[in-house]
Design an enzyme around this catalytic site. Structure first.
Site, short mmCIF file in Angstrom:
data_model
loop_
_atom_site.label_atom_id
_atom_site.label_comp_id
_atom_site.label_asym_id
_atom_site.label_seq_id
_atom_site.Cartn_x
_atom_site.Cartn_y
_atom_site.Cartn_z
CG ASP A 77 -0.16 -0.22 2.43
OD1 ASP A 77 1.00 -0.01 2.49
OD2 ASP A 77 -0.63 -0.55 3.49
CE1 TYR A 226 2.27 -3.85 10.46
CE2 TYR A 226 1.29 -2.05 9.11
CZ TYR A 226 2.03 -3.30 9.13
OH TYR A 226 2.52 -3.87 7.97
CD GLU A 466 0.12 -6.24 1.42
OE1 GLU A 466 0.03 -4.98 1.45
OE2 GLU A 466 -0.98 -6.67 2.25
#
Length: 483
Positions: A77, A226, A466
Protein backbone atom coordinates in the site's frame (compact mmCIF):
# COMPACT_ATOMS: atom_id res chain seq x y z
CA UNK A 1 6.80 -48.04 -0.54
CA UNK A 2 6.45 -48.74 -4.27
CA UNK A 3 9.50 -48.42 -6.48
CA UNK A 4 7.84 -45.54 -8.37
CA UNK A 5 7.12 -43.57 -5.15
CA UNK A 6 10.67 -44.21 -3.91
CA UNK A 7 12.11 -42.94 -7.19
CA UNK A 8 9.92 -39.80 -7.05
CA UNK A 9 11.10 -39.14 -3.49
CA UNK A 10 14.76 -39.50 -4.47
CA UNK A 11 14.31 -37.16 -7.46
CA UNK A 12 12.62 -34.60 -5.19
CA UNK A 13 15.47 -34.68 -2.67
CA UNK A 14 18.09 -34.43 -5.43
CA UNK A 15 16.29 -31.40 -6.86
CA UNK A 16 16.18 -29.75 -3.43
CA UNK A 17 19.89 -30.41 -2.90
CA UNK A 18 20.83 -29.02 -6.31
CA UNK A 19 18.68 -25.94 -5.72
CA UNK A 20 20.31 -25.31 -2.31
CA UNK A 21 23.76 -25.71 -3.85
CA UNK A 22 22.99 -23.13 -6.55
CA UNK A 23 21.62 -20.39 -4.26
CA UNK A 24 23.52 -17.12 -4.61
CA UNK A 25 23.34 -15.42 -1.21
CA UNK A 26 25.26 -12.42 -2.54
CA UNK A 27 22.65 -11.77 -5.21
CA UNK A 28 19.89 -12.15 -2.63
CA UNK A 29 21.67 -9.66 -0.35
CA UNK A 30 21.97 -7.10 -3.15
CA UNK A 31 18.30 -7.46 -4.05
CA UNK A 32 17.15 -7.30 -0.42
CA UNK A 33 18.58 -3.78 -0.26
CA UNK A 34 17.20 -2.84 -3.67
CA UNK A 35 13.75 -3.58 -2.25
CA UNK A 36 14.04 -0.62 0.11
CA UNK A 37 14.70 1.70 -2.82
CA UNK A 38 11.42 0.49 -4.37
CA UNK A 39 9.60 1.34 -1.11
CA UNK A 40 10.92 4.90 -0.88
CA UNK A 41 8.51 7.77 -0.47
CA UNK A 42 9.41 11.38 -1.27
CA UNK A 43 11.95 12.94 -3.61
CA UNK A 44 14.19 10.21 -4.98
CA UNK A 45 17.97 10.81 -4.97
CA UNK A 46 20.24 10.77 -8.05
CA UNK A 47 21.65 7.45 -6.81
CA UNK A 48 18.21 5.75 -7.10
CA UNK A 49 18.73 2.34 -8.72
CA UNK A 50 15.11 1.14 -9.00
CA UNK A 51 14.24 3.11 -12.10
CA UNK A 52 10.55 2.25 -12.45
CA UNK A 53 9.82 4.32 -9.35
CA UNK A 54 9.41 8.11 -9.36
CA UNK A 55 9.00 10.95 -6.86
CA UNK A 56 5.87 10.67 -4.73
CA UNK A 57 4.00 12.16 -1.76
CA UNK A 58 5.96 15.41 -1.96
CA UNK A 59 3.45 17.32 0.18
CA UNK A 60 3.25 14.87 3.09
CA UNK A 61 2.81 16.84 6.32
CA UNK A 62 1.83 20.07 4.57
CA UNK A 63 -1.64 20.15 6.15
CA UNK A 64 0.03 19.99 9.58
CA UNK A 65 2.68 22.54 8.54
CA UNK A 66 5.53 20.06 8.92
CA UNK A 67 7.75 18.31 6.39
CA UNK A 68 6.94 14.60 6.52
CA UNK A 69 8.29 13.68 3.10
CA UNK A 70 10.50 10.64 2.82
CA UNK A 71 10.43 7.38 4.73
CA UNK A 72 9.06 4.09 3.48
CA UNK A 73 5.71 2.88 2.22
CA UNK A 74 4.80 0.01 4.48
CA UNK A 75 3.87 -2.90 2.23
CA UNK A 76 1.83 -3.18 -0.95
CA UNK A 77 0.00 0.00 0.00
CA UNK A 78 0.97 3.67 0.09
CA UNK A 79 0.59 4.37 3.82
CA UNK A 80 3.54 5.30 6.03
CA UNK A 81 2.91 3.45 9.30
CA UNK A 82 5.45 4.72 11.83
CA UNK A 83 5.41 1.75 14.20
CA UNK A 84 6.50 -1.03 11.78
CA UNK A 85 8.70 1.48 9.92
CA UNK A 86 10.68 2.23 13.09
CA UNK A 87 11.05 -1.51 13.76
CA UNK A 88 12.24 -2.02 10.17
CA UNK A 89 14.91 0.65 10.70
CA UNK A 90 15.98 -0.97 13.99
CA UNK A 91 16.45 -4.32 12.28
CA UNK A 92 18.31 -2.81 9.32
CA UNK A 93 20.59 -1.01 11.77
CA UNK A 94 21.10 -4.16 13.82
CA UNK A 95 22.07 -5.97 10.61
CA UNK A 96 24.77 -3.33 10.07
CA UNK A 97 25.93 -3.41 13.71
CA UNK A 98 26.12 -7.21 13.79
CA UNK A 99 27.27 -7.96 10.25
CA UNK A 100 29.02 -4.77 9.13
CA UNK A 101 32.28 -6.49 8.10
CA UNK A 102 30.39 -9.01 5.98
CA UNK A 103 28.35 -6.24 4.34
CA UNK A 104 31.57 -4.37 3.58
CA UNK A 105 33.16 -7.49 2.10
CA UNK A 106 30.22 -7.79 -0.29
CA UNK A 107 30.36 -4.06 -1.16
CA UNK A 108 26.88 -3.59 0.29
CA UNK A 109 27.66 -1.65 3.48
CA UNK A 110 27.05 1.73 1.84
CA UNK A 111 23.72 0.51 0.43
CA UNK A 112 22.71 -0.86 3.82
CA UNK A 113 23.57 2.43 5.51
CA UNK A 114 21.59 4.33 2.86
CA UNK A 115 18.60 2.10 3.61
CA UNK A 116 18.97 2.87 7.32
CA UNK A 117 19.40 6.60 6.75
CA UNK A 118 16.35 6.89 4.48
CA UNK A 119 14.39 5.70 7.48
CA UNK A 120 16.22 7.64 10.20
CA UNK A 121 16.04 10.93 8.28
CA UNK A 122 12.27 10.48 8.22
CA UNK A 123 12.05 9.56 11.92
CA UNK A 124 13.98 12.72 12.79
CA UNK A 125 11.54 14.79 10.69
CA UNK A 126 8.59 13.07 12.39
CA UNK A 127 9.99 13.88 15.84
CA UNK A 128 9.08 17.58 15.68
CA UNK A 129 9.29 18.33 19.43
CA UNK A 130 10.70 16.39 22.40
CA UNK A 131 7.25 15.06 23.27
CA UNK A 132 5.58 15.13 19.84
CA UNK A 133 6.01 12.58 17.08
CA UNK A 134 4.06 11.92 13.90
CA UNK A 135 3.29 8.21 13.68
CA UNK A 136 1.35 7.84 10.44
CA UNK A 137 0.84 9.55 7.09
CA UNK A 138 -2.06 8.44 4.93
CA UNK A 139 -5.31 6.76 5.85
CA UNK A 140 -5.38 2.97 5.75
CA UNK A 141 -9.09 2.76 4.91
CA UNK A 142 -9.13 5.14 1.96
CA UNK A 143 -5.75 3.93 0.72
CA UNK A 144 -6.86 0.30 0.71
CA UNK A 145 -10.09 1.16 -1.14
CA UNK A 146 -7.99 2.43 -4.08
CA UNK A 147 -5.36 0.77 -6.26
CA UNK A 148 -3.00 3.56 -7.31
CA UNK A 149 0.68 4.17 -7.94
CA UNK A 150 2.30 6.27 -5.23
CA UNK A 151 3.52 8.71 -7.89
CA UNK A 152 0.01 9.94 -8.78
CA UNK A 153 -2.17 8.77 -5.89
CA UNK A 154 -5.02 11.08 -4.89
CA UNK A 155 -5.97 9.48 -1.56
CA UNK A 156 -5.81 11.63 1.62
CA UNK A 157 -2.36 12.12 3.16
CA UNK A 158 -3.52 13.01 6.65
CA UNK A 159 -0.78 13.05 9.30
CA UNK A 160 -1.37 11.61 12.77
CA UNK A 161 0.71 12.25 15.88
CA UNK A 162 1.31 11.29 19.49
CA UNK A 163 1.94 13.89 22.21
CA UNK A 164 1.64 14.38 25.97
CA UNK A 165 -2.16 14.27 25.89
CA UNK A 166 -2.23 11.42 23.36
CA UNK A 167 0.77 9.22 24.24
CA UNK A 168 2.29 6.26 22.44
CA UNK A 169 5.04 4.67 24.50
CA UNK A 170 5.44 1.77 22.05
CA UNK A 171 5.88 4.04 19.02
CA UNK A 172 8.17 6.49 20.82
CA UNK A 173 10.31 3.72 22.35
CA UNK A 174 10.59 1.78 19.09
CA UNK A 175 11.67 4.98 17.35
CA UNK A 176 14.22 5.52 20.14
CA UNK A 177 15.52 1.98 19.61
CA UNK A 178 15.81 2.58 15.86
CA UNK A 179 17.74 5.82 16.29
CA UNK A 180 20.01 4.39 19.01
CA UNK A 181 20.84 1.31 16.92
CA UNK A 182 21.46 3.55 13.90
CA UNK A 183 23.71 5.78 16.02
CA UNK A 184 25.97 2.77 16.57
CA UNK A 185 25.85 1.91 12.86
CA UNK A 186 26.89 5.47 11.86
CA UNK A 187 29.37 6.09 14.69
CA UNK A 188 32.46 5.57 12.53
CA UNK A 189 31.34 6.89 9.14
CA UNK A 190 29.19 9.86 10.26
CA UNK A 191 29.97 10.74 13.90
CA UNK A 192 28.04 14.04 13.92
CA UNK A 193 24.96 12.37 12.43
CA UNK A 194 25.34 9.59 14.98
CA UNK A 195 25.26 12.16 17.80
CA UNK A 196 22.16 13.75 16.34
CA UNK A 197 20.42 10.38 16.19
CA UNK A 198 21.34 9.71 19.79
CA UNK A 199 19.93 13.04 20.98
CA UNK A 200 16.58 12.25 19.36
CA UNK A 201 16.68 8.71 20.76
CA UNK A 202 17.17 9.99 24.31
CA UNK A 203 14.31 12.48 23.99
CA UNK A 204 11.99 9.86 22.56
CA UNK A 205 12.82 7.41 25.35
CA UNK A 206 12.05 10.07 27.95
CA UNK A 207 8.76 10.78 26.16
CA UNK A 208 7.92 7.07 26.12
CA UNK A 209 8.56 6.61 29.85
CA UNK A 210 6.96 9.84 31.12
CA UNK A 211 3.72 9.70 29.12
CA UNK A 212 2.63 6.09 28.91
CA UNK A 213 0.01 4.50 26.71
CA UNK A 214 -0.44 2.46 23.55
CA UNK A 215 0.03 4.46 20.38
CA UNK A 216 -3.04 3.01 18.63
CA UNK A 217 -5.26 4.55 21.32
CA UNK A 218 -3.95 7.93 20.12
CA UNK A 219 -3.89 7.00 16.41
CA UNK A 220 -6.96 4.70 16.18
CA UNK A 221 -6.64 4.15 12.43
CA UNK A 222 -3.29 2.44 12.95
CA UNK A 223 -4.90 -0.11 15.23
CA UNK A 224 -6.80 -1.64 12.32
CA UNK A 225 -3.50 -2.60 10.69
CA UNK A 226 -0.75 -2.51 13.34
CA UNK A 227 -2.29 -2.66 16.79
CA UNK A 228 0.18 -2.93 19.64
CA UNK A 229 -0.05 -5.62 22.30
CA UNK A 230 1.78 -3.45 24.83
CA UNK A 231 4.82 -1.22 25.35
CA UNK A 232 6.89 -3.01 28.02
CA UNK A 233 8.87 -4.80 25.31
CA UNK A 234 9.69 -1.59 23.43
CA UNK A 235 10.80 0.14 26.65
CA UNK A 236 13.22 -2.70 27.48
CA UNK A 237 14.39 -2.94 23.83
CA UNK A 238 15.01 0.82 23.62
CA UNK A 239 16.80 0.96 26.99
CA UNK A 240 19.06 -1.89 25.86
CA UNK A 241 19.97 -0.16 22.60
CA UNK A 242 20.53 3.16 24.38
CA UNK A 243 22.77 1.46 26.92
CA UNK A 244 24.87 -0.08 24.13
CA UNK A 245 24.98 3.21 22.21
CA UNK A 246 25.87 5.48 25.16
CA UNK A 247 27.48 3.34 27.88
CA UNK A 248 25.37 5.50 30.17
CA UNK A 249 24.58 3.88 33.53
CA UNK A 250 21.12 5.46 33.40
CA UNK A 251 20.08 3.05 30.68
CA UNK A 252 22.05 0.00 31.84
CA UNK A 253 20.39 0.37 35.25
CA UNK A 254 16.97 0.28 33.62
CA UNK A 255 17.96 -2.96 31.92
CA UNK A 256 19.61 -4.63 34.92
CA UNK A 257 16.83 -3.61 37.32
CA UNK A 258 13.99 -4.59 35.00
CA UNK A 259 11.34 -6.86 36.49
CA UNK A 260 9.87 -7.88 33.14
CA UNK A 261 11.98 -9.68 30.55
CA UNK A 262 8.94 -11.08 28.79
CA UNK A 263 9.25 -14.77 29.59
CA UNK A 264 9.65 -17.27 26.76
CA UNK A 265 8.14 -15.78 23.61
CA UNK A 266 6.59 -17.59 20.67
CA UNK A 267 7.80 -15.11 18.02
CA UNK A 268 9.86 -11.98 17.37
CA UNK A 269 8.11 -9.30 15.29
CA UNK A 270 7.22 -5.65 14.70
CA UNK A 271 4.83 -5.96 17.66
CA UNK A 272 6.84 -8.12 20.09
CA UNK A 273 10.48 -7.11 20.67
CA UNK A 274 11.17 -9.14 23.82
CA UNK A 275 13.25 -11.79 22.00
CA UNK A 276 15.42 -9.09 20.43
CA UNK A 277 16.02 -7.49 23.82
CA UNK A 278 16.74 -10.87 25.42
CA UNK A 279 19.39 -11.69 22.81
CA UNK A 280 21.03 -8.25 23.08
CA UNK A 281 21.10 -8.64 26.86
CA UNK A 282 22.52 -12.17 26.52
CA UNK A 283 25.31 -10.83 24.33
CA UNK A 284 25.95 -8.05 26.85
CA UNK A 285 26.14 -10.56 29.70
CA UNK A 286 28.55 -12.84 27.80
CA UNK A 287 30.72 -9.84 26.83
CA UNK A 288 30.62 -8.36 30.33
CA UNK A 289 28.76 -5.22 29.26
CA UNK A 290 25.82 -5.96 31.56
CA UNK A 291 26.27 -6.92 35.21
CA UNK A 292 23.47 -9.17 36.43
CA UNK A 293 21.73 -8.29 39.69
CA UNK A 294 20.41 -11.28 41.63
CA UNK A 295 20.71 -13.36 38.47
CA UNK A 296 17.91 -11.47 36.71
CA UNK A 297 19.83 -10.97 33.47
CA UNK A 298 20.58 -14.67 33.43
CA UNK A 299 16.81 -15.10 33.37
CA UNK A 300 16.58 -12.89 30.27
CA UNK A 301 19.31 -15.00 28.67
CA UNK A 302 17.42 -18.20 29.51
CA UNK A 303 14.22 -16.85 27.96
CA UNK A 304 16.04 -15.93 24.73
CA UNK A 305 17.70 -19.33 24.57
CA UNK A 306 14.40 -21.10 25.19
CA UNK A 307 12.94 -19.33 22.15
CA UNK A 308 15.92 -20.54 20.11
CA UNK A 309 15.56 -24.09 21.49
CA UNK A 310 11.90 -24.11 20.46
CA UNK A 311 12.80 -23.01 16.93
CA UNK A 312 15.51 -25.69 16.83
CA UNK A 313 12.93 -28.34 17.77
CA UNK A 314 14.77 -29.01 21.03
CA UNK A 315 12.61 -27.02 23.45
CA UNK A 316 9.56 -27.79 25.55
CA UNK A 317 7.24 -25.86 23.22
CA UNK A 318 8.57 -26.54 19.74
CA UNK A 319 7.65 -24.19 16.90
CA UNK A 320 5.67 -26.09 14.28
CA UNK A 321 7.29 -26.92 10.95
CA UNK A 322 5.81 -27.70 7.55
CA UNK A 323 6.60 -31.03 5.91
CA UNK A 324 9.04 -29.12 3.74
CA UNK A 325 10.96 -27.96 6.82
CA UNK A 326 9.81 -24.34 7.15
CA UNK A 327 9.15 -22.91 10.62
CA UNK A 328 5.43 -22.31 10.91
CA UNK A 329 4.04 -19.53 13.11
CA UNK A 330 0.78 -18.43 11.49
CA UNK A 331 -1.21 -18.37 8.24
CA UNK A 332 -0.90 -14.67 7.42
CA UNK A 333 2.56 -13.51 6.33
CA UNK A 334 4.36 -16.39 8.05
CA UNK A 335 7.74 -15.56 6.50
CA UNK A 336 8.10 -12.34 8.53
CA UNK A 337 8.50 -14.55 11.62
CA UNK A 338 10.85 -16.95 9.83
CA UNK A 339 13.21 -14.13 8.83
CA UNK A 340 13.35 -12.81 12.40
CA UNK A 341 13.95 -16.32 13.77
CA UNK A 342 16.73 -16.80 11.21
CA UNK A 343 18.31 -13.51 12.25
CA UNK A 344 18.19 -14.33 15.97
CA UNK A 345 19.58 -17.83 15.45
CA UNK A 346 22.38 -16.65 13.13
CA UNK A 347 23.33 -13.80 15.45
CA UNK A 348 23.35 -16.05 18.50
CA UNK A 349 25.54 -18.60 16.73
CA UNK A 350 28.26 -15.96 16.41
CA UNK A 351 27.72 -14.84 20.02
CA UNK A 352 28.13 -18.43 21.27
CA UNK A 353 31.15 -18.97 19.06
CA UNK A 354 32.89 -15.86 20.40
CA UNK A 355 32.12 -16.92 23.99
CA UNK A 356 33.13 -20.54 23.24
CA UNK A 357 29.93 -21.88 24.75
CA UNK A 358 26.73 -23.74 23.84
CA UNK A 359 23.02 -23.78 24.70
CA UNK A 360 21.69 -26.54 26.93
CA UNK A 361 18.23 -27.17 25.48
CA UNK A 362 15.78 -29.66 27.04
CA UNK A 363 16.27 -31.79 23.93
CA UNK A 364 20.07 -31.66 23.99
CA UNK A 365 23.09 -29.42 23.56
CA UNK A 366 23.05 -26.93 20.69
CA UNK A 367 26.30 -25.42 19.45
CA UNK A 368 27.10 -22.55 17.08
CA UNK A 369 27.36 -24.79 14.02
CA UNK A 370 24.00 -26.40 14.79
CA UNK A 371 22.45 -22.93 14.80
CA UNK A 372 24.10 -21.93 11.52
CA UNK A 373 23.00 -25.17 9.83
CA UNK A 374 19.42 -24.66 10.96
CA UNK A 375 19.29 -20.97 10.01
CA UNK A 376 20.71 -21.85 6.60
CA UNK A 377 17.92 -24.41 6.10
CA UNK A 378 15.34 -21.65 6.60
CA UNK A 379 17.17 -19.23 4.32
CA UNK A 380 17.51 -21.89 1.63
CA UNK A 381 13.81 -22.73 1.88
CA UNK A 382 12.88 -19.07 1.34
CA UNK A 383 15.27 -18.79 -1.60
CA UNK A 384 13.98 -21.85 -3.44
CA UNK A 385 15.02 -25.06 -1.69
CA UNK A 386 11.43 -26.10 -0.96
CA UNK A 387 8.79 -28.51 -2.30
CA UNK A 388 7.61 -26.00 -4.92
CA UNK A 389 11.21 -25.13 -5.89
CA UNK A 390 10.10 -21.51 -5.77
CA UNK A 391 12.00 -18.55 -4.36
CA UNK A 392 9.80 -16.49 -2.07
CA UNK A 393 12.17 -13.60 -2.60
CA UNK A 394 11.30 -11.82 -5.83
CA UNK A 395 14.03 -11.78 -8.47
CA UNK A 396 15.94 -14.87 -7.31
CA UNK A 397 16.09 -17.62 -9.92
CA UNK A 398 13.36 -17.81 -12.55
CA UNK A 399 10.55 -19.24 -10.42
CA UNK A 400 9.46 -16.54 -7.98
CA UNK A 401 6.21 -14.61 -7.27
CA UNK A 402 5.30 -12.61 -10.38
CA UNK A 403 2.01 -11.19 -9.11
CA UNK A 404 2.95 -9.67 -5.79
CA UNK A 405 0.17 -7.76 -4.01
CA UNK A 406 1.82 -4.35 -4.47
CA UNK A 407 0.38 -1.21 -6.02
CA UNK A 408 3.54 0.27 -7.48
CA UNK A 409 4.84 -3.00 -8.92
CA UNK A 410 1.50 -4.06 -10.41
CA UNK A 411 0.77 -0.82 -12.33
CA UNK A 412 2.79 0.34 -15.33
CA UNK A 413 5.62 2.68 -14.35
CA UNK A 414 4.72 6.37 -14.54
CA UNK A 415 7.93 6.78 -16.57
CA UNK A 416 6.55 4.48 -19.27
CA UNK A 417 2.99 5.75 -19.20
CA UNK A 418 2.35 9.02 -17.34
CA UNK A 419 -1.41 8.83 -17.90
CA UNK A 420 -3.06 9.03 -14.45
CA UNK A 421 -4.40 5.77 -13.03
CA UNK A 422 -7.49 6.56 -10.99
CA UNK A 423 -8.66 4.85 -7.81
CA UNK A 424 -11.10 2.38 -9.42
CA UNK A 425 -9.27 2.12 -12.75
CA UNK A 426 -6.31 0.70 -10.86
CA UNK A 427 -8.45 -2.23 -9.75
CA UNK A 428 -10.12 -2.68 -13.13
CA UNK A 429 -7.03 -2.37 -15.33
CA UNK A 430 -4.24 -3.66 -13.11
CA UNK A 431 -5.24 -5.40 -9.87
CA UNK A 432 -7.68 -7.81 -11.55
CA UNK A 433 -5.49 -8.19 -14.65
CA UNK A 434 -4.62 -11.80 -15.41
CA UNK A 435 -0.96 -11.07 -16.11
CA UNK A 436 2.34 -10.72 -14.29
CA UNK A 437 3.25 -7.40 -12.69
CA UNK A 438 4.90 -5.04 -15.17
CA UNK A 439 7.58 -4.07 -12.63
CA UNK A 440 9.79 -6.59 -10.81
CA UNK A 441 9.91 -5.84 -7.09
CA UNK A 442 13.43 -7.23 -6.59
CA UNK A 443 14.22 -8.38 -3.06
CA UNK A 444 10.65 -8.45 -1.78
CA UNK A 445 9.83 -11.41 0.47
CA UNK A 446 6.16 -12.28 0.22
CA UNK A 447 4.00 -13.72 3.00
CA UNK A 448 4.93 -17.18 1.76
CA UNK A 449 3.45 -20.66 1.50
CA UNK A 450 0.72 -22.12 3.68
CA UNK A 451 1.20 -24.89 6.22
CA UNK A 452 1.07 -27.45 3.41
CA UNK A 453 3.97 -25.75 1.58
CA UNK A 454 1.54 -24.54 -1.09
CA UNK A 455 1.55 -21.04 -2.60
CA UNK A 456 -0.90 -19.27 -4.88
CA UNK A 457 0.71 -16.49 -6.93
CA UNK A 458 -2.32 -14.21 -7.00
CA UNK A 459 -2.56 -10.47 -6.17
CA UNK A 460 -5.90 -11.05 -4.47
CA UNK A 461 -4.31 -13.60 -2.13
CA UNK A 462 -2.74 -10.89 0.06
CA UNK A 463 -2.14 -13.18 3.05
CA UNK A 464 0.43 -15.01 0.94
CA UNK A 465 1.38 -12.60 -1.83
CA UNK A 466 1.88 -9.27 -0.03
CA UNK A 467 5.31 -8.13 1.08
CA UNK A 468 6.23 -5.65 3.82
CA UNK A 469 9.33 -3.73 4.86
CA UNK A 470 9.40 -5.67 8.16
CA UNK A 471 9.74 -8.99 6.27
CA UNK A 472 13.10 -8.26 4.70
CA UNK A 473 15.02 -6.14 7.25
CA UNK A 474 16.15 -9.10 9.43
CA UNK A 475 17.10 -11.05 6.31
CA UNK A 476 19.67 -8.44 5.26
CA UNK A 477 22.00 -9.38 8.11
CA UNK A 478 21.46 -13.11 7.65
CA UNK A 479 22.26 -12.92 3.94
CA UNK A 480 25.37 -10.87 4.66
CA UNK A 481 26.50 -13.61 7.05
CA UNK A 482 26.02 -16.36 4.45
CA UNK A 483 27.13 -14.49 1.32
Amino acid sequence: MSRLCYLALVISFVALFQNAASIDYGEALTKSLLFYEAQRSGKLPPTQRVQWRGDSALTDGKDSRVDLTGGYYDAGDNVKFGFPMAYTVTMLAWSVVEFGPQLRARNELSNALRAVQWGTDYLIKAHVEPNVMYGQVGDGGSDHSCWMRPEDMTTPRTAYKIDEQHPGSDLAAESAAALAAAAIAFKESQPSYSSRLLNHAKQLFDFATKYTGKYHDSIPGAGQFYSSSGFEDELLWAATWLSLATNDKTYSDIVTKSSNFGGTRTMFSWDDKFVGAQILISKGVLEGKFKSENGNLEQAKEYGEEYICNCMQKGNNKVQKTNGGLLWFQEWNNLQYVTTASFIITTYADILNAAKTTIQCPGGTVGPQDLITFAKSQVDYILGSNPKQMSYMVGIGSNYPKRVHHRGASIVSIKKDPSPVSCQAGFDQWFHRNADNPNVLDGAIVGGPNQSDEYSDDRENYQQSETATANIAPFVGVLARFA
